[in-house]
Design a protein around this motif. Structure first.
Motif, mmCIF file in Angstrom:
data_model
loop_
_atom_site.group_PDB
_atom_site.id
_atom_site.type_symbol
_atom_site.label_atom_id
_atom_site.label_comp_id
_atom_site.label_asym_id
_atom_site.label_seq_id
_atom_site.Cartn_x
_atom_site.Cartn_y
_atom_site.Cartn_z
ATOM 1 N N LEU A 28 0.832 -1.199 0.000
ATOM 2 C CA LEU A 28 0.000 0.000 0.000
ATOM 3 C C LEU A 28 0.871 1.254 0.000
ATOM 4 O O LEU A 28 0.600 2.200 -0.745
ATOM 5 C CB LEU A 28 -0.948 -0.001 1.199
ATOM 6 C CG LEU A 28 -1.952 1.147 1.243
ATOM 7 C CD1 LEU A 28 -2.851 1.141 0.011
ATOM 8 C CD2 LEU A 28 -2.800 1.052 2.507
ATOM 9 N N ASP A 29 1.923 1.264 0.821
ATOM 10 C CA ASP A 29 2.836 2.409 0.823
ATOM 11 C C ASP A 29 3.458 2.614 -0.549
ATOM 12 O O ASP A 29 3.545 3.737 -1.049
ATOM 13 C CB ASP A 29 3.960 2.223 1.852
ATOM 14 C CG ASP A 29 3.497 2.441 3.278
ATOM 15 O OD1 ASP A 29 2.321 2.782 3.494
ATOM 16 O OD2 ASP A 29 4.333 2.268 4.182
ATOM 17 N N THR A 30 3.887 1.526 -1.172
ATOM 18 C CA THR A 30 4.494 1.616 -2.499
ATOM 19 C C THR A 30 3.504 2.201 -3.497
ATOM 20 O O THR A 30 3.863 3.066 -4.299
ATOM 21 C CB THR A 30 4.986 0.228 -2.956
ATOM 22 O OG1 THR A 30 6.000 -0.218 -2.047
ATOM 23 C CG2 THR A 30 5.560 0.279 -4.361
ATOM 24 N N ALA A 31 2.254 1.768 -3.451
ATOM 25 C CA ALA A 31 1.233 2.299 -4.357
ATOM 26 C C ALA A 31 1.015 3.792 -4.130
ATOM 27 O O ALA A 31 0.846 4.558 -5.080
ATOM 28 C CB ALA A 31 -0.076 1.534 -4.177
ATOM 29 N N ILE A 32 1.048 4.222 -2.865
ATOM 30 C CA ILE A 32 0.895 5.648 -2.551
ATOM 31 C C ILE A 32 2.067 6.437 -3.124
ATOM 32 O O ILE A 32 1.881 7.472 -3.772
ATOM 33 C CB ILE A 32 0.778 5.865 -1.028
ATOM 34 C CG1 ILE A 32 -0.514 5.267 -0.485
ATOM 35 C CG2 ILE A 32 0.870 7.355 -0.688
ATOM 36 C CD1 ILE A 32 -0.578 5.171 1.030
ATOM 37 N N PHE A 33 3.291 5.962 -2.898
ATOM 38 C CA PHE A 33 4.479 6.673 -3.381
ATOM 39 C C PHE A 33 4.480 6.804 -4.897
ATOM 40 O O PHE A 33 4.766 7.866 -5.442
ATOM 41 C CB PHE A 33 5.764 5.987 -2.922
ATOM 42 C CG PHE A 33 5.936 5.947 -1.434
ATOM 43 C CD1 PHE A 33 5.559 6.994 -0.631
ATOM 44 C CD2 PHE A 33 6.466 4.822 -0.827
ATOM 45 C CE1 PHE A 33 5.710 6.956 0.739
ATOM 46 C CE2 PHE A 33 6.631 4.766 0.550
ATOM 47 C CZ PHE A 33 6.251 5.832 1.338
ATOM 48 N N GLU A 107 -8.056 10.387 2.583
ATOM 49 C CA GLU A 107 -8.088 11.737 3.134
ATOM 50 C C GLU A 107 -6.698 12.343 2.986
ATOM 51 O O GLU A 107 -5.693 11.712 3.326
ATOM 52 C CB GLU A 107 -8.478 11.710 4.609
ATOM 53 C CG GLU A 107 -8.541 13.087 5.231
ATOM 54 C CD GLU A 107 -8.891 13.045 6.711
ATOM 55 O OE1 GLU A 107 -8.775 14.099 7.348
ATOM 56 O OE2 GLU A 107 -9.260 11.979 7.222
ATOM 57 N N VAL A 108 -6.648 13.564 2.452
ATOM 58 C CA VAL A 108 -5.385 14.280 2.308
ATOM 59 C C VAL A 108 -5.539 15.639 2.968
ATOM 60 O O VAL A 108 -6.487 16.377 2.671
ATOM 61 C CB VAL A 108 -4.990 14.470 0.826
ATOM 62 C CG1 VAL A 108 -3.661 15.202 0.721
ATOM 63 C CG2 VAL A 108 -4.932 13.143 0.096
ATOM 64 N N GLN A 126 -8.850 1.331 4.469
ATOM 65 C CA GLN A 126 -9.036 0.156 3.641
ATOM 66 C C GLN A 126 -10.446 -0.401 3.841
ATOM 67 O O GLN A 126 -11.118 -0.084 4.827
ATOM 68 C CB GLN A 126 -7.965 -0.872 3.967
ATOM 69 C CG GLN A 126 -6.577 -0.345 3.594
ATOM 70 C CD GLN A 126 -5.474 -1.269 4.042
ATOM 71 O OE1 GLN A 126 -5.031 -1.208 5.168
ATOM 72 N NE2 GLN A 126 -5.050 -2.123 3.123
ATOM 73 N N PRO A 127 -10.914 -1.229 2.913
ATOM 74 C CA PRO A 127 -12.276 -1.776 3.020
ATOM 75 C C PRO A 127 -12.558 -2.508 4.336
ATOM 76 O O PRO A 127 -13.689 -2.528 4.804
ATOM 77 C CB PRO A 127 -12.376 -2.730 1.826
ATOM 78 C CG PRO A 127 -11.444 -2.140 0.823
ATOM 79 C CD PRO A 127 -10.287 -1.597 1.647
ATOM 80 N N ASP A 128 -11.519 -3.071 4.964
ATOM 81 C CA ASP A 128 -11.732 -3.774 6.236
ATOM 82 C C ASP A 128 -11.775 -2.823 7.437
ATOM 83 O O ASP A 128 -11.906 -3.250 8.568
ATOM 84 C CB ASP A 128 -10.660 -4.845 6.455
ATOM 85 C CG ASP A 128 -9.261 -4.262 6.670
ATOM 86 O OD1 ASP A 128 -9.099 -3.014 6.699
ATOM 87 O OD2 ASP A 128 -8.316 -5.059 6.819
ATOM 88 N N ARG A 132 -4.162 3.392 7.175
ATOM 89 C CA ARG A 132 -2.718 3.576 6.983
ATOM 90 C C ARG A 132 -2.492 5.052 6.726
ATOM 91 O O ARG A 132 -3.103 5.643 5.849
ATOM 92 C CB ARG A 132 -2.231 2.747 5.789
ATOM 93 C CG ARG A 132 -0.785 2.966 5.439
ATOM 94 C CD ARG A 132 0.134 2.353 6.506
ATOM 95 N NE ARG A 132 1.514 2.576 6.152
ATOM 96 C CZ ARG A 132 2.390 3.198 6.909
ATOM 97 N NH1 ARG A 132 2.045 3.647 8.096
ATOM 98 N NH2 ARG A 132 3.624 3.349 6.513
ATOM 99 N N SER A 133 -1.620 5.661 7.534
ATOM 100 C CA SER A 133 -1.304 7.084 7.386
ATOM 101 C C SER A 133 0.159 7.264 7.048
ATOM 102 O O SER A 133 1.019 6.568 7.599
ATOM 103 C CB SER A 133 -1.616 7.842 8.683
ATOM 104 O OG SER A 133 -2.997 7.781 8.966
#
Length: 147
Positions: A28-33, A107-108, A126-128, A132-133
């Motif tokens: 998830l972090d990689t996708a954000i970056f 949220e940003v 996440q859907p569950d 993650r911030s």
């Protein structure tokens, strides 16, 4: 199998190695970056220097574009308007996570520490229901306000 772990290291690159191998995990972090720090092609109505609209050649002809337009504001003076553009560009770049059901919400928010630092805070639910911030900061000065 997991992706290579990408980390936020403004001064020394984006990957970490452990015992000679690239570290994996934190998809998830990689996708954000990648979403935030890959240059999306400028739109026809965007203002940018020169003729290079940047972007990834693989996006040509696609409705979905990888990356963000954050690169468009790097040379702008740090102000509330610039920070709001950064927030909006980040939201736009992360919208695919909601569309693809990877996130229930994104949220940003931002904070300016005058005279020279902009913080962006990204929270992915996440859907569950887990969250993650991540936090990013830029020193706005020699590079960002270069003329």
């Amino acid at each position: 199998m997991s992706d290579i772990k990408t980390v936020w290291k403004i001064d020394s690159g984006g990957w970490v190695s452990e015992t000679g191998d690239l570290t994996s995990g934190d998809d998830l972090d990689t996708a954000i970056f990648i979403s935030l720090f890959t240059d999306q092609q400028a739109r026809a109505d965007d203002t940018y220097d020169g003729d290079d609209r940047r972007g990834w050649w693989g996006d040509l002809g696609e409705d979905y574009r990888i990356g963000s337009r954050l690169w468009l504001i790097y040379r702008q003076r740090l102000s509330r308007d610039t920070a709001e553009k950064a927030r909006d560009y980040a939201r736009e770049a992360l919208q695919w996570m909601i569309d693809d059901l990877i996130a229930g919400s994104v949220e940003v928010t931002y904070r300016i520490v005058y005279p020279s630092t902009l913080y962006l805070y990204v929270t992915i639910e996440q859907p569950d229901g887990s969250k993650r911030s991540v936090e990013f900061d830029w020193a706005w000065g020699e590079i960002a306000n270069a003329v």
